[in-house]
Enzyme design. Structure first.
Site, PDB file in Angstrom:
ATOM      1  N   CYS A  14      -8.844 -28.312  10.003  1.00  0.00           N
ATOM      2  CA  CYS A  14     -10.078 -29.112   9.985  1.00  0.00           C
ATOM      3  C   CYS A  14      -9.770 -30.604   9.843  1.00  0.00           C
ATOM      4  O   CYS A  14     -10.564 -31.444  10.243  1.00  0.00           O
ATOM      5  CB  CYS A  14     -11.009 -28.619   8.889  1.00  0.00           C
ATOM      6  SG  CYS A  14     -11.678 -26.983   9.263  1.00  0.00           S
TER       7      CYS A  14
ATOM      8  N   ASP B 254      -8.410  -6.952   0.031  1.00  0.00           N
ATOM      9  CA  ASP B 254      -7.536  -7.292   1.162  1.00  0.00           C
ATOM     10  C   ASP B 254      -8.278  -6.909   2.412  1.00  0.00           C
ATOM     11  O   ASP B 254      -9.089  -5.981   2.398  1.00  0.00           O
ATOM     12  CB  ASP B 254      -6.225  -6.488   1.116  1.00  0.00           C
ATOM     13  CG  ASP B 254      -6.433  -5.076   1.613  1.00  0.00           C
ATOM     14  OD1 ASP B 254      -6.967  -4.254   0.850  1.00  0.00           O
ATOM     15  OD2 ASP B 254      -6.106  -4.783   2.781  1.00  0.00           O
TER      16      ASP B 254
ATOM     17  N   HIS C 207      -7.283 -21.922   9.108  1.00  0.00           N
ATOM     18  CA  HIS C 207      -8.654 -22.218   8.657  1.00  0.00           C
ATOM     19  C   HIS C 207      -9.319 -21.003   8.026  1.00  0.00           C
ATOM     20  O   HIS C 207      -9.888 -21.094   6.935  1.00  0.00           O
ATOM     21  CB  HIS C 207      -9.535 -22.762   9.790  1.00  0.00           C
ATOM     22  CG  HIS C 207     -10.959 -22.772   9.347  1.00  0.00           C
ATOM     23  ND1 HIS C 207     -11.445 -23.714   8.468  1.00  0.00           N
ATOM     24  CD2 HIS C 207     -11.961 -21.874   9.534  1.00  0.00           C
ATOM     25  CE1 HIS C 207     -12.703 -23.414   8.158  1.00  0.00           C
ATOM     26  NE2 HIS C 207     -13.032 -22.297   8.790  1.00  0.00           N
TER      27      HIS C 207
ATOM     28  N   ASP D  32       0.856  -1.191   0.000  1.00  0.00           N
ATOM     29  CA  ASP D  32       0.000   0.000   0.000  1.00  0.00           C
ATOM     30  C   ASP D  32       0.892   1.242   0.000  1.00  0.00           C
ATOM     31  O   ASP D  32       2.118   1.131   0.079  1.00  0.00           O
ATOM     32  CB  ASP D  32      -0.969  -0.034   1.178  1.00  0.00           C
ATOM     33  CG  ASP D  32      -0.248  -0.033   2.519  1.00  0.00           C
ATOM     34  OD1 ASP D  32       0.995   0.039   2.550  1.00  0.00           O
ATOM     35  OD2 ASP D  32      -0.941  -0.118   3.545  1.00  0.00           O
TER      36      ASP D  32
ATOM     37  N   CYS E 117     -14.454 -28.336   5.108  1.00  0.00           N
ATOM     38  CA  CYS E 117     -13.162 -27.707   4.798  1.00  0.00           C
ATOM     39  C   CYS E 117     -12.041 -28.746   4.852  1.00  0.00           C
ATOM     40  O   CYS E 117     -12.020 -29.604   5.732  1.00  0.00           O
ATOM     41  CB  CYS E 117     -12.887 -26.593   5.806  1.00  0.00           C
ATOM     42  SG  CYS E 117     -11.283 -25.798   5.614  1.00  0.00           S
TER      43      CYS E 117
ATOM     44  N   CYS F  47      -8.748 -27.968   5.160  1.00  0.00           N
ATOM     45  CA  CYS F  47      -7.493 -27.370   5.645  1.00  0.00           C
ATOM     46  C   CYS F  47      -6.851 -28.243   6.728  1.00  0.00           C
ATOM     47  O   CYS F  47      -7.494 -29.122   7.300  1.00  0.00           O
ATOM     48  CB  CYS F  47      -7.729 -25.954   6.154  1.00  0.00           C
ATOM     49  SG  CYS F  47      -8.336 -25.826   7.838  1.00  0.00           S
TER      50      CYS F  47
HETATM   51 ZN   LIG Z   1     -10.606 -25.536   7.786  1.00  0.00          ZN
END
Ligand SMILES: [Zn+2]
Length: 375
Positions: free
Chosen positions: A306, A263, A332, A90, A301, A303
């Protein structure tokens, strides 16, 4: 070295591809915020596994600590942090106006004191470009003035005029061919000021445009009224970035209006505070109902968190103040944001963005009790 193309549209939503010297970014894209050169609580491997394609780093923070010259000496952000993909920095403007103490704006730039140690600093368009050339991000932003939503129309008009003059000076001062310089449209919630700003900024013929000065305390109605007004004024063949937005709902609403880049600190900050975004709604891990809950945060999910952690374990780590809680929950939340954006893009390519948006909004509106499966 650089290119941007829109591959498909679904309503105003766009699926595009942005090519940079450090790799490609599939748009619409969410950029995790790496304030001081790291996305808080995560490692590079975790960001890669979550599917991050581009990171944002903050000019203001890095110029104060460790200093942009030190970063340049260590190979710029890429060499210093080891992140091999694209970066966006930025302009420093927003943070000078939100964090720094004793700031004084004049037509040439801003003088301020560091929020870290009170030392005196000055940012001008030329200095903001020097810092960003030292940091070496792929996408860099023209220096702008971002007034608070409480500013008067006169103050916003003055800031908008300055933002145009500073954008011209930023373009003059910017010299790296391996960076794309984006202009920022300001103007608060005043549509005539936004129009004037968009005309002046797009006249500079920069390769991309950002809408700044939103998500600073105005109402959501005002946010979307401004975005709807400004987007058609920006060249359709260049990327459009809505700065600092937002919740998953906000991102879907932005994509629906033709935004390509986003963002926000929300997924990472909320993770550290124990709030998880899931495919069945929001979930606050501190809640007593998760004390013995053996299920992962989000059964849909894939990830690392998870796959390996129960809600009961995450709740315990969070309440015990273990740093691992922040890491697991950040992994996550970022995966949720990045997976959602990937699905947005897929559905846009298939011409069914609006149906997909409605499905996600319905799921997000679910209460925590429903996310809990009634257990
Ligand atoms: Zn997850």
């Amino acid at each position: 070295m650089f290119s941007f193309s829109v591959l498909a549209s679904s309503g105003a939503a766009r699926a595009g591809l942005l090519t940079t010297p450090h790799g490609r970014v599939e748009t619409p894209a969410f950029m995790p915020v790496g304030t001081a050169g790291a996305v808080k609580a995560t490692t590079r491997a975790q960001l890669e596994e979550a599917g991050a394609q581009i990171l944002l780093a903050n000019t203001y923070h890095l110029m104060l600590r460790p200093g942009d010259e030190l970063v340049a000496e260590r190979g710029g952000l890429h060499g210093f942090t080891g992140w091999p993909g694209p970066f966006l920095t930025d302009s420093g403007g927003y943070q000078v106006f939100s964090l720094a103490a004793l700031r004084r704006v004049d037509d040439d730039g801003v003088s301020f004191r560091s929020h870290l140690d009170g030392t005196a600093h000055r940012l001008t368009p030329e200095r903001a470009m020097d810092v960003q050339m030292n940091l070496g991000a792929d996408l860099v932003m023209a220096f702008d003035e971002c007034p608070p939503s409480t500013a008067s129309r006169e103050e916003i008009a003055a800031a908008t005029g300055r933002t145009t003059r500073w954008a011209r000076r930023s373009r003059e001062a910017h010299r790296r061919a391996d960076q794309w310089l984006f202009g920022i449209v300001q103007g608060g919630v005043h549509l005539d000021l936004r129009e004037k700003s968009a005309a002046e900024i797009t006249a500079l013929d920069l390769p991309g445009h950002a809408i700044g000065g939103l998500a600073v305390g105005e109402t959501k109605d005002d946010t979307w009224r401004v975005v709807e007004h400004v987007v058609p004024l920006l060249p359709a063949d260049r990327p459009r970035y809505l700065m600092g937005v937002g919740t998953p709902e906000d991102i879907l609403d932005g994509v629906a209006r033709g935004i390509d880049l986003f963002d926000c600190v929300l997924p990472t900050r909320n993770a550290r505070n124990g709030q998880l975004f899931t495919s069945a709604g929001r979930l606050s891990i501190r809640n007593a109902r998760y004390r013995r809950d053996p299920r992962p945060p989000d059964a849909a999910c894939g990830c690392y968190t998870c796959r390996t952690a129960s809600r009961a374990y995450l709740r315990h780590l969070h309440l015990a103040g273990e740093m691992t809680a922040a890491t697991l929950m950040t992994v996550h939340n970022l995966t949720y944001y990045l997976d959602t954006l990937r699905a947005v893009r897929q559905n846009t390519l298939l011409g069914r963005f609006e149906e997909f948006r409605r499905e996600v909004l319905r799921a997000l509106a679910a209460s925590e009790a429903e996310a809990d499966g009634g257990a």
